[in-house]
Every structure is written in C-alpha cells, then in structure tokens.
Motif scaffolding. Structure first.
Motif, PDB file in Angstrom:
ATOM      1  N   CYS A 292       2.557   9.398   3.224  1.00 23.94           N
ATOM      2  CA  CYS A 292       3.528   8.457   2.645  1.00 23.94           C
ATOM      3  C   CYS A 292       4.802   8.410   3.480  1.00 23.94           C
ATOM      4  N   ALA A 293       5.253   9.577   3.958  1.00 24.59           N
ATOM      5  CA  ALA A 293       6.470   9.617   4.769  1.00 24.59           C
ATOM      6  C   ALA A 293       6.283   8.861   6.078  1.00 24.59           C
ATOM      7  N   LEU A 294       5.110   9.039   6.702  1.00 22.10           N
ATOM      8  CA  LEU A 294       4.836   8.318   7.942  1.00 22.10           C
ATOM      9  C   LEU A 294       4.876   6.806   7.736  1.00 22.10           C
ATOM     10  N   MET A 295       4.237   6.343   6.667  1.00 28.25           N
ATOM     11  CA  MET A 295       4.194   4.899   6.430  1.00 28.25           C
ATOM     12  C   MET A 295       5.558   4.370   6.012  1.00 28.25           C
ATOM     13  N   LEU A 296       6.340   5.196   5.295  1.00 27.66           N
ATOM     14  CA  LEU A 296       7.703   4.771   4.945  1.00 27.66           C
ATOM     15  C   LEU A 296       8.541   4.570   6.203  1.00 27.66           C
ATOM     16  N   VAL A 297       8.415   5.486   7.146  1.00 27.65           N
ATOM     17  CA  VAL A 297       9.188   5.375   8.385  1.00 27.65           C
ATOM     18  C   VAL A 297       8.715   4.174   9.205  1.00 27.65           C
ATOM     19  N   ARG A 298       7.382   4.057   9.402  1.00 25.88           N
ATOM     20  CA  ARG A 298       6.867   2.944  10.204  1.00 25.88           C
ATOM     21  C   ARG A 298       7.235   1.602   9.579  1.00 25.88           C
TER      22      ARG A 298
ATOM     23  N   GLY B 180       0.812  -1.212   0.000  1.00 30.01           N
ATOM     24  CA  GLY B 180       0.000   0.000   0.000  1.00 30.01           C
ATOM     25  C   GLY B 180       0.841   1.255   0.000  1.00 30.01           C
ATOM     26  N   THR B 181       1.961   1.218   0.721  1.00 34.70           N
ATOM     27  CA  THR B 181       2.859   2.374   0.736  1.00 34.70           C
ATOM     28  C   THR B 181       3.461   2.605  -0.644  1.00 34.70           C
ATOM     29  N   ALA B 182       3.850   1.516  -1.308  1.00 30.94           N
ATOM     30  CA  ALA B 182       4.415   1.643  -2.657  1.00 30.94           C
ATOM     31  C   ALA B 182       3.388   2.230  -3.629  1.00 30.94           C
ATOM     32  N   LEU B 183       2.147   1.757  -3.535  1.00 34.96           N
ATOM     33  CA  LEU B 183       1.103   2.264  -4.429  1.00 34.96           C
ATOM     34  C   LEU B 183       0.732   3.708  -4.087  1.00 34.96           C
TER      35      LEU B 183
ATOM     36  N   ALA C 184      -5.280   9.999   2.313  1.00 35.58           N
ATOM     37  CA  ALA C 184      -5.209  10.871   1.139  1.00 35.58           C
ATOM     38  C   ALA C 184      -3.960  10.628   0.301  1.00 35.58           C
ATOM     39  N   CYS C 185      -3.086   9.728   0.757  1.00 36.69           N
ATOM     40  CA  CYS C 185      -1.819   9.437   0.055  1.00 36.69           C
ATOM     41  C   CYS C 185      -0.980  10.690  -0.114  1.00 36.69           C
ATOM     42  N   SER C 186      -1.071  11.590   0.849  1.00 42.97           N
ATOM     43  CA  SER C 186      -0.281  12.819   0.781  1.00 42.97           C
ATOM     44  C   SER C 186       1.190  12.490   1.055  1.00 42.97           C
ATOM     45  N   TRP C 187       2.059  13.463   0.797  1.00 46.11           N
ATOM     46  CA  TRP C 187       3.475  13.256   1.077  1.00 46.11           C
ATOM     47  C   TRP C 187       3.705  12.996   2.559  1.00 46.11           C
ATOM     48  N   THR C 188       2.947  13.681   3.417  1.00 52.07           N
ATOM     49  CA  THR C 188       3.079  13.457   4.859  1.00 52.07           C
ATOM     50  C   THR C 188       2.679  12.034   5.222  1.00 52.07           C
TER      51      THR C 188
ATOM     52  N   ALA D 216       3.119   5.765  -5.680  1.00 50.06           N
ATOM     53  CA  ALA D 216       2.913   5.742  -7.132  1.00 50.06           C
ATOM     54  C   ALA D 216       1.865   6.749  -7.575  1.00 50.06           C
ATOM     55  N   THR D 217       0.942   7.123  -6.676  1.00 51.25           N
ATOM     56  CA  THR D 217      -0.066   8.124  -7.058  1.00 51.25           C
ATOM     57  C   THR D 217       0.596   9.466  -7.376  1.00 51.25           C
ATOM     58  N   HIS D 218       1.750   9.734  -6.766  1.00 50.31           N
ATOM     59  CA  HIS D 218       2.452  10.990  -7.036  1.00 50.31           C
ATOM     60  C   HIS D 218       3.225  10.941  -8.348  1.00 50.31           C
ATOM     61  N   ALA D 219       3.279   9.746  -8.931  1.00 47.49           N
ATOM     62  CA  ALA D 219       3.936   9.596 -10.236  1.00 47.49           C
ATOM     63  C   ALA D 219       2.919   9.362 -11.344  1.00 47.49           C
TER      64      ALA D 219
END
Length: 434
Positions: free
Chosen positions: A379-385, A243-246, A373-377, A249-252
């Motif tokens: 996404c960053a939280l889920m990347l860290v967790r 889910g984090t990867a996808l 909302a798949c916002s940058w914030t 991907a919404t930002h791309a």
C-alpha cells in the motif's frame, strides 16, 4: 563572417557530435543491461518469469489465433483495438528467430527509433537534446518491463506524430491515427494542435487513416471489434488510485479480495463497482477540463502541442481504473518530446514522471507480491507511486493552463509579443497544414 564566428561554429558542431556519440554509447550500454535482465527474468526480484511470460505465453497464443484470420473473440484477456493485432503479428518479419526473440528485437528497434527521432529533433535550431537524453536514461528505470510489452511500439507512433507536427500536420495525423488504432491513447497527442488549418488537417488525416486501416483489418480478420466488450467488463486494478484506496480499506475491515480477472489482478467485493464508476466520472471530468483549456487557450508556443499531449495523457492515466506498470512508458516518451522544446513548461513534470517510474518498478516486479497481498508495504509503494503521478498531473495541467494565457505588458510602455494560433508569429512557428 569573422574567423571567430567560424571557429565557434566548428566547435559547436564538434560538441554536438560528441554529445550524440555519448548518447549512443549510453543507449547501447543501458539496453544491453535491460536485455541481460530479461534473460535472467526468473530471478525472484525480477518477477520470477512473470514479465517475460506475457510475450511467450499470451502474445504468442494470440499470434496463433491471428495467424488464422481472426481476432481472439470471447477471450476476456483480449482488450486491445484491432491495430494491436498487427503489432503482435510483426515478429513474423524475422522468421529466423523464435517469437519471443523476434518480439524483443522489434521492441528494441522501436526504442532505438524513438531515441533517434528525439536526437534528430533536438539538433534543429531552437531545440534541445535533453529529450533524447531523457528517453535514453529514463526508460531503463523500468528495468526489462518495456521489452516484454508492446507499449514501446505504441509510444513510438505517438512520439513520431508530435515530432512531425512542426513540418507536416498530415504526417502527424497519420501517425496519431495509427497509434489510436493500436492502443487508443495516442489520439491525445492531437489535443494541442494549433487552431485552424493545422487542427483540421491533423484530425482529418488521423480519422481517415484509422478508418481505412480499420476497414482493411475488418476485411482480413473476423471479430475486429470484440475487444470493446472485454474492455467494458474490466474492474479496478490493484495499481490504480481506486485499487490503492480499496487495498487500504482491507486494513479497516473491508472484506474484498484480489483476483486475477481480465489479464490483471483486480479487487472484488462490495463498493468496487462504485469505485469504478467514480473513476469513469473523473475521466469524463478530465476530458471536460481539457476541452475547456482548448477553448480558452489564447497563446501557443512550439512546445504547446507537446505539453498538452503529456498533460492529457497524465490526466487520463491517473483517473483510469487500470494503471499498469507499462503505462509509464507512454509518459516517459511524451515527457521526452516535451524536453526537446526549449519553451516547454513540463520540465518538473518530467522529473516527477521519472521518479514515479522508479517507484513503479519497485512495486512491479520487485515487490509485486506485497502489492497483491495489500500489505502495508504494498500500500505504501502504491501511495507513493500514485501520489507522484497525481502531483505530476496537477502540476502539468496548472503549467499548461498558465502558459496558454496571453503575456502581460512589460514596463516602459512595451508589450511582450503574444504567440497565438491566429497571430503572424504563430503562423511562422507552427504549421497550418501541408
């Protein structure tokens, strides 16, 4: 025995009592705080009521269905093994309370049982109270989320199974079987049981307990296995690695969307099924690695069953299509069990799990709207967790693998004793059954 030794013993017992009293005080204060947070669940930073809603709306609805002798068949939100029905019916044991109040009271009681079991285990010779201290202080990192899910009850069964193993492989198997019937994953606590009679006893009693209880539930309730159909239809939840990867991907330019399906927010759109299949393949690979470790392991310590349970659960968690916030409760409980054993290799892993729990609660419920909302914030939280969980899983497996190797020879012609399931030393330290 000299007077000095007697005095030292008295001082040691007094210090142990003081530590236990301090733990009890911290447990009471921290649980009072989490109950207060639950009472103010509607505050925006606490989820606007979404955390507690799981109990008073969904669980209570299932309670009404189960009370009429049937599992919630054809309900896409029902994805749990039949033993979960018993947990959801348990608030009936406290008829003077509302369903919500009774559920929370029983969850707090299960939490207290885990703390008590860890403290009791920590007072045994060669053990440590670090496990009880870890559970007492780390669970509140998840704020009030554990109080509104039944994962504390499931974790209690897994913890009791592991702590029972040194004295009774039968009891270990019974608790593991009950846990597996409630939420499957507690069967992983049997991965590190010592080879030979202990493994046969624990696995046999687990299978027999699950089979007998399943037969009993099937005799009382209709559609006990309907959950498997709903579980198979689940997609990729936004908190998972896929889910984090996808979400990134919404930002791309990926055109997928977030939708509420199967009781969680999932991503839908092109390539989602491919990501889900990759997750399943990674889970299968994790199982293969764990089986290989089991086959090649040559050295067991009293901590090996605990370390193996944490490592296995971490691997299955990080490869899952669904990493809900309450999954952290399982990892905290197993980490606490590891810390009761002085020989454990998982101390740095436990620290990573606690840190991941702290980040997890920021993602849910505090900033869940950003994650959804798949916002940058978000996404960053889920990347860290998820990065912390991945690091914990890799470190856990590496340390478990190294700990299972026979020790090398020491200088001056001596050798360190090898502690293996078949050795005399191992037979004295770990059970071979009842």
């Amino acid at each position: 025995m000299s007077a000095f030794q007697v005095a030292a013993g008295v001082l040691a017992r007094a210090a142990a009592r003081h530590r236990l009293l301090a733990l009890a005080a911290v447990w009471l204060a921290s649980r009072a705080l989490t109950l207060s947070l639950l009472a103010h669940d509607t505050v925006p930073l606490l989820g606007r009521g979404a955390v507690a809603r799981e109990v008073w709306k969904l669980y209570q609805h299932w309670y009404a269905v189960l009370s009429h002798g049937a599992f919630p068949a054809h309900d896409t939100l029902w994805q749990y093994p039949p033993g979960a029905g018993v947990v959801l019916l348990s608030p009936a044991l406290l008829p003077g309370l509302t369903y919500f109040q009774a559920f929370v009271a029983l969850t707090v009681a299960a939490d207290g049982l885990v703390a008590l079991a860890l403290a009791r285990a920590g007072r045994r010779p060669g053990r440590s109270l670090r496990g009880a201290a870890y559970w007492t202080t780390a669970l509140p990192l998840l704020l009030h989320v554990p109080l509104a899910r039944y994962d504390v009850q499931v974790t209690a069964l897994a913890v009791l199974a592991l702590l029972a193993l040194p004295r009774s492989a039968r009891a270990c198997g019974v608790f593991a079987g009950l846990g597996a019937l409630v939420k499957v994953w507690p069967v992983l606590v049997l991965l590190g049981t010592p080879r030979g009679r202990a493994t046969r006893t624990a696995w046999g009693w687990a299978a027999a307990t699950a089979a007998v209880c399943l037969a009993g539930l099937a005799a009382v309730f209709r559609d006990p296995l309907d959950f498997a159909r709903q579980q198979g239809g689940r997609g990729v939840q936004i908190e998972s690695f896929g889910g984090t990867a996808l979400s990134l991907a919404t930002h791309a330019g990926w055109p997928g969307q977030v939708r509420y399906r199967y009781g969680a927010l999932e991503l839908t759109g092109p390539y989602v099924q491919a990501v889900a299949h990759v997750c399943l393949a990674l889970t299968a690979a994790a199982l293969a690695v764990l089986v290989l470790w089991r086959v090649r392991a040559r050295r067991w310590t009293p901590a090996t069953p605990y370390d193996a349970a944490l490592s296995a659960t971490l691997l299955f968690t990080v490869t899952s299509r669904v990493i809900s916030p309450q999954y952290m409760v399982w990892l905290l409980g197993l980490s606490a069990v590891c810390l009761t054993a002085r020989e454990t290799t998982q101390r740095p892993v436990a620290a990573l799990v606690a840190l991941a729990s702290l980040v997890s609660v920021i993602a849910y419920p505090v900033l869940y709207h950003e994650v959804a909302a798949c916002s940058w914030t978000g996404c960053a939280l889920m990347l860290v967790r998820n990065g912390l969980l991945a690091a914990a899983a890799a470190l856990s497996l590496a340390r478990l693998w190294r700990s299972a190797r026979p020790r090398a020879a020491v200088p001056y012609g001596g050798t360190r004793p090898v502690f293996s399931p078949s050795s005399v030393q191992g037979a004295k330290a770990l059970p071979t059954g009842d």
